[in-house]
Design an enzyme around this catalytic site. Sequence first.
Site, PDB file in Angstrom:
ATOM      1  N   ASN A  62      42.056  52.067  37.029  1.00 16.20           N
ATOM      2  CA  ASN A  62      41.587  50.723  36.692  1.00 16.20           C
ATOM      3  C   ASN A  62      41.742  49.799  37.898  1.00 16.20           C
ATOM      4  O   ASN A  62      42.673  49.915  38.687  1.00 16.20           O
ATOM      5  CB  ASN A  62      42.276  50.170  35.442  1.00 16.20           C
ATOM      6  N   GLU A  64      41.546  45.748  38.543  1.00 19.73           N
ATOM      7  CA  GLU A  64      41.493  44.444  37.898  1.00 19.73           C
ATOM      8  C   GLU A  64      41.002  43.359  38.855  1.00 19.73           C
ATOM      9  O   GLU A  64      40.986  43.531  40.068  1.00 19.73           O
ATOM     10  CB  GLU A  64      42.880  44.061  37.372  1.00 19.73           C
ATOM     11  N   GLU A  75      38.415  55.143  33.336  1.00 22.71           N
ATOM     12  CA  GLU A  75      37.449  56.106  32.832  1.00 22.71           C
ATOM     13  C   GLU A  75      36.048  55.818  33.369  1.00 22.71           C
ATOM     14  O   GLU A  75      35.349  56.702  33.835  1.00 22.71           O
ATOM     15  CB  GLU A  75      37.419  56.100  31.300  1.00 22.71           C
ATOM     16  N   CYS A 112      39.310  52.791  25.748  1.00 18.85           N
ATOM     17  CA  CYS A 112      38.927  51.557  25.053  1.00 18.85           C
ATOM     18  C   CYS A 112      37.492  51.700  24.529  1.00 18.85           C
ATOM     19  O   CYS A 112      36.797  52.676  24.820  1.00 18.85           O
ATOM     20  CB  CYS A 112      39.046  50.356  25.995  1.00 18.85           C
ATOM     21  N   CYS A 115      34.759  52.043  27.249  1.00 17.19           N
ATOM     22  CA  CYS A 115      34.803  53.374  27.868  1.00 17.19           C
ATOM     23  C   CYS A 115      34.275  54.439  26.910  1.00 17.19           C
ATOM     24  O   CYS A 115      33.583  55.367  27.325  1.00 17.19           O
ATOM     25  CB  CYS A 115      36.213  53.705  28.332  1.00 17.19           C
TER      26      CYS A 115
END
Length: 160
Positions: A62, A64, A75, A112, A115
């Site tokens: 990830n 950010e 992902e 999530c 994803c």
Amino acid sequence: MKELKIESIFQVYNDLNELPSDISVLMNKAIIARTKAYAPYSKFKVGAAILLDNGKIVTGNNQENVSYPSGLCAERTAIYYAGAEYPDSKILKMAITAASSNQITKNPIPPCGACRQTIAEYEVKQDSPIEIYFMGEVGSIMKSNSLGNLLPLLFDKTAL
């Protein structure tokens, strides 16, 4: 009116030692990717590793941004890289791991919603399931035989 019952089935491994060797390698690549994540705001690092049908393993983590939602999940980072670099390859398996700086993440962390929808797109595009393995920082690992198992009522191109 009638009811529709939808069930999902998962396999659960107690820890990394129980995983088949190829999945253990994949999960360890995801763990390494997780350590490189850029998550200064959420303090929640996620790593993903994808095994392609050409034998290549692609990783992502990830990333950010202070301006939410400008960041990207691990992902999707891995999937989009695989799609850009190996557009004719199928995704066979995906390993995902997540850890928080605030506490030890012991429960498996699934993808999530965004994803899941992205994984669904590739599962439909390639017309074959993607095995998904997910865990927290430590503890058990869950396996789903396909994204359809995690998101049984898919929104896909057939609706357009």
